[in-house]
Enzyme design. Structure first.
Site, PDB file in Angstrom:
ATOM      1  N   GLY A 130       0.825  -1.203   0.000  1.00 44.19           N
ATOM      2  CA  GLY A 130       0.000   0.000   0.000  1.00 44.19           C
ATOM      3  C   GLY A 130       0.862   1.257   0.000  1.00 44.19           C
TER       4      GLY A 130
ATOM      5  CE  LYS B  94      -9.743   3.450   7.787  1.00 46.17           C
ATOM      6  NZ  LYS B  94      -8.511   2.586   7.779  1.00 46.17           N
TER       7      LYS B  94
ATOM      8  CE1 TYR C 232     -11.793   3.191   3.589  1.00 48.02           C
ATOM      9  CE2 TYR C 232     -12.525   5.469   3.648  1.00 48.02           C
ATOM     10  CZ  TYR C 232     -11.519   4.538   3.746  1.00 48.02           C
ATOM     11  OH  TYR C 232     -10.237   4.951   4.013  1.00 48.02           O
TER      12      TYR C 232
ATOM     13  CG  ASP D  86      -6.430 -12.239   4.435  1.00 47.68           C
ATOM     14  OD1 ASP D  86      -7.085 -11.206   4.713  1.00 47.68           O
ATOM     15  OD2 ASP D  86      -6.682 -12.957   3.456  1.00 47.68           O
ATOM     16  CG  LEU D  87      -5.840  -6.799   8.185  1.00 49.95           C
ATOM     17  CD1 LEU D  87      -6.132  -5.321   8.423  1.00 49.95           C
ATOM     18  CD2 LEU D  87      -5.020  -7.337   9.341  1.00 49.95           C
TER      19      LEU D  87
ATOM     20  CD1 TRP E 140      -9.445  14.067   0.374  1.00 44.60           C
ATOM     21  CD2 TRP E 140      -8.840  15.755  -0.957  1.00 44.60           C
ATOM     22  NE1 TRP E 140     -10.569  14.791   0.081  1.00 44.60           N
ATOM     23  CE2 TRP E 140     -10.234  15.835  -0.716  1.00 44.60           C
ATOM     24  CE3 TRP E 140      -8.246  16.723  -1.751  1.00 44.60           C
ATOM     25  CZ2 TRP E 140     -11.029  16.841  -1.267  1.00 44.60           C
ATOM     26  CZ3 TRP E 140      -9.048  17.738  -2.297  1.00 44.60           C
ATOM     27  CH2 TRP E 140     -10.420  17.778  -2.061  1.00 44.60           C
TER      28      TRP E 140
HETATM   29  N1  LIG Z   1      -5.921   6.673   0.121  1.00 46.23           N
HETATM   30  C1  LIG Z   1      -6.601   7.672   0.679  1.00 46.23           C
HETATM   31  O1  LIG Z   1      -6.928   8.677   0.037  1.00 46.23           O
HETATM   32  C2  LIG Z   1      -6.941   7.613   2.145  1.00 46.23           C
HETATM   33  C3  LIG Z   1      -7.734   8.624   2.693  1.00 46.23           C
HETATM   34  C4  LIG Z   1      -8.042   8.571   4.049  1.00 46.23           C
HETATM   35  C5  LIG Z   1      -7.582   7.532   4.821  1.00 46.23           C
HETATM   36  N2  LIG Z   1      -6.829   6.540   4.254  1.00 46.23           N
HETATM   37  C6  LIG Z   1      -6.370   5.455   5.117  1.00 46.23           C
HETATM   38  O2  LIG Z   1      -4.957   5.456   5.068  1.00 46.23           O
HETATM   39  C7  LIG Z   1      -4.482   4.113   5.282  1.00 46.23           C
HETATM   40  C8  LIG Z   1      -3.458   3.771   4.225  1.00 46.23           C
HETATM   41  O3  LIG Z   1      -4.104   3.864   2.966  1.00 46.23           O
HETATM   42  P1  LIG Z   1      -3.329   3.618   1.603  1.00 46.23           P
HETATM   43  O4  LIG Z   1      -3.729   4.690   0.667  1.00 46.23           O
HETATM   44  O5  LIG Z   1      -1.882   3.353   1.880  1.00 46.23           O
HETATM   45  O6  LIG Z   1      -4.033   2.267   1.151  1.00 46.23           O
HETATM   46  P2  LIG Z   1      -3.747   1.339  -0.101  1.00 46.23           P
HETATM   47  O7  LIG Z   1      -2.656   1.918  -0.939  1.00 46.23           O
HETATM   48  O8  LIG Z   1      -5.077   1.041  -0.710  1.00 46.23           O
HETATM   49  O9  LIG Z   1      -3.173   0.033   0.584  1.00 46.23           O
HETATM   50  C9  LIG Z   1      -3.972  -0.759   1.384  1.00 46.23           C
HETATM   51  C10 LIG Z   1      -3.141  -1.894   1.922  1.00 46.23           C
HETATM   52  O10 LIG Z   1      -3.994  -2.731   2.705  1.00 46.23           O
HETATM   53  C11 LIG Z   1      -3.709  -4.045   2.379  1.00 46.23           C
HETATM   54  N3  LIG Z   1      -4.856  -4.914   2.616  1.00 46.23           N
HETATM   55  C12 LIG Z   1      -6.104  -4.798   2.085  1.00 46.23           C
HETATM   56  N4  LIG Z   1      -6.868  -5.818   2.509  1.00 46.23           N
HETATM   57  C13 LIG Z   1      -6.086  -6.580   3.318  1.00 46.23           C
HETATM   58  C14 LIG Z   1      -6.282  -7.770   4.060  1.00 46.23           C
HETATM   59  N5  LIG Z   1      -7.459  -8.425   4.039  1.00 46.23           N
HETATM   60  N6  LIG Z   1      -5.266  -8.252   4.780  1.00 46.23           N
HETATM   61  C15 LIG Z   1      -4.067  -7.650   4.785  1.00 46.23           C
HETATM   62  N7  LIG Z   1      -3.796  -6.528   4.102  1.00 46.23           N
HETATM   63  C16 LIG Z   1      -4.808  -5.995   3.380  1.00 46.23           C
HETATM   64  C17 LIG Z   1      -3.327  -4.036   0.916  1.00 46.23           C
HETATM   65  O11 LIG Z   1      -2.595  -5.197   0.663  1.00 46.23           O
HETATM   66  P3  LIG Z   1      -2.276  -5.745  -0.809  1.00 46.23           P
HETATM   67  O12 LIG Z   1      -1.050  -4.980  -1.229  1.00 46.23           O
HETATM   68  O13 LIG Z   1      -2.002  -7.203  -0.557  1.00 46.23           O
HETATM   69  O14 LIG Z   1      -3.488  -5.498  -1.652  1.00 46.23           O
HETATM   70  C18 LIG Z   1      -2.512  -2.765   0.851  1.00 46.23           C
HETATM   71  O15 LIG Z   1      -1.172  -3.036   1.203  1.00 46.23           O
HETATM   72  C19 LIG Z   1      -5.730   3.231   5.308  1.00 46.23           C
HETATM   73  O16 LIG Z   1      -6.089   2.988   6.654  1.00 46.23           O
HETATM   74  C20 LIG Z   1      -6.796   4.081   4.665  1.00 46.23           C
HETATM   75  O17 LIG Z   1      -8.085   3.748   5.124  1.00 46.23           O
HETATM   76  C21 LIG Z   1      -6.499   6.560   2.938  1.00 46.23           C
END
Ligand SMILES: NC(=O)c1ccc[n+]([C@@H]2O[C@H](COP(=O)([O-])OP(=O)(O)OC[C@H]3O[C@@H](n4cnc5c(N)ncnc54)[C@H](OP(=O)(O)O)[C@@H]3O)[C@@H](O)[C@H]2O)c1
Length: 299
Positions: A10, A126, A122, A33-34, A147
């Site tokens: 991620g 969260k 979603y 795996d969550l 974002w």
């Molecule tokens: N992106 C945004 O704009 C945003 C905004 C607000 C908050 N957030 C929060 O910020 C945090 C980081 O987000 P990000 O953008 O880095 O997310 P991301 O790029 O979508 O990455 C999500 C990660 O979670 C892993 N994952 C998903 N399902 C899983 C499971 N069942 N078991 C284990 N791992 C799992 C994925 O693994 P794989 O690589 O194996 O798929 C990936 O490594 C998250 O908590 C998200 O809710 C993000």
């Protein structure tokens, strides 16, 4: 300090690895795996963490509307199991949450103490995660961000650059405001909070919910314009941005009109100064242009 990060590929997990500054161990699928809580405890115990960072989440905001149970399994139940396993290992946890816990009706940047009211599945998953993580681990910090973009994975900056490589004009929503946040800047927040939790386990003020986003604010349309301005400067793809209202771009999940989060608390308590989003943006645009459009940059 050994930081065990849940999530491997991620945006945040990769940014934490890149920032480094500590021993960073990443755990992801298949070893953790969550959706399979039985995989979580043994893997975290075996990794002997000083602190655990949960960077894994179900982040498909629109898809969550049609599979809310899966979002809940990962973002609430799975996150809770991570927090519990960290507690058993005697480690604090830094968990990541979202601006989508708010409905966006406030007329100012949200404070941590403001009432929550998620608009979709979603955000609801969260929010439940925040509550379960806090209950499962007495030494926890929840960082709400928004974002998020980076040189890694799928994100708004990459999508805009890709669209601009085939179109002259792109319609972008201009009535939602937020604070674009580089995952690399988010990693800086996480690392500072992790260090503080490990260094001062007796200090209760370090725990709880904190907002962690880039400094400044923009609409999605202004964000897109800044992406194209920088990309054009270095010879990458750019397009004209046509501002549109949210009503012209319907999505399965409703988004908050106001996603702005105040970072005053994390600055005061954890001593981190947010980076201006326009400053942080340059690095990601430059790296994405170089990786996705090699040969387009001017020399
Ligand atoms: N992106 C945004 O704009 C945003 C905004 C607000 C908050 N957030 C929060 O910020 C945090 C980081 O987000 P990000 O953008 O880095 O997310 P991301 O790029 O979508 O990455 C999500 C990660 O979670 C892993 N994952 C998903 N399902 C899983 C499971 N069942 N078991 C284990 N791992 C799992 C994925 O693994 P794989 O690589 O194996 O798929 C990936 O490594 C998250 O908590 C998200 O809710 C993000």
């Amino acid at each position: 300090m050994r930081i065990v990060v849940i999530g491997k590929e991620g945006q945040l997990a990769r940014s934490l690895v890149e920032r480094g500054g500590a021993e960073i161990v990443t755990l992801g699928r298949p070893e953790i795996d969550l959706e399979k809580p039985e995989t979580i405890g043994p893997a975290i115990a075996a990794s002997a963490p000083d602190v655990v960072v949960n960077a894994a989440a179900y982040t498909a905001v629109d898809l969550a509307e049609s599979e809310p149970e899966r979002a809940r399994a990962i973002n609430a139940v799975g996150a809770s199991a991570v927090a519990e396993a960290a507690a058993k290992a005697g480690a604090p946890i830094v968990h990541i949450s979202t601006d989508y816990v708010f409905d966006g009706s406030a007329a100012r940047p949200y404070l941590e103490s403001d009432p929550v009211a998620p608009l979709g599945a979603y955000g609801a998953s969260k929010l439940e995660g925040e509550r379960l993580v806090t209950a499962a681990n007495g030494n926890s910090a929840i960082l709400r961000t928004a974002w998020v973009y980076s040189p890694f994975g799928k994100n708004f900056v990459r999508t805009m650059l890709r669209l601009a490589s085939t179109r002259d004009k792109i319609s972008v929503v201009a009535d939602q405001r937020g604070s674009p946040t580089s995952a690399l800047s988010l990693a800086d927040f996480v690392l500072a909070v992790a260090r503080n939790l490990v260094a001062s386990p007796e200090d209760a003020s370090l725990r709880g919910v904190f907002h962690a986003v880039g400094a400044g604010e923009a609409t999605w349309a202004e964000f897109a314009e800044a992406i194209f301005a920088r990309s054009a400067e270095i010879g990458g793809p750019s397009a004209i941005v046509e501002p549109i209202p949210t009503s012209a771009y319907p999505t399965p999940a409703a988004r908050p009109a106001n996603s702005r989060l105040s970072t005053e608390l994390i600055h005061r308590v954890h001593g981190v100064t947010p980076t201006d989003w326009r400053v942080a943006l340059v690095q990601s645009v430059d790296r994405l242009v170089a990786s996705d459009f090699p040969g387009t940059q001017s020399s």
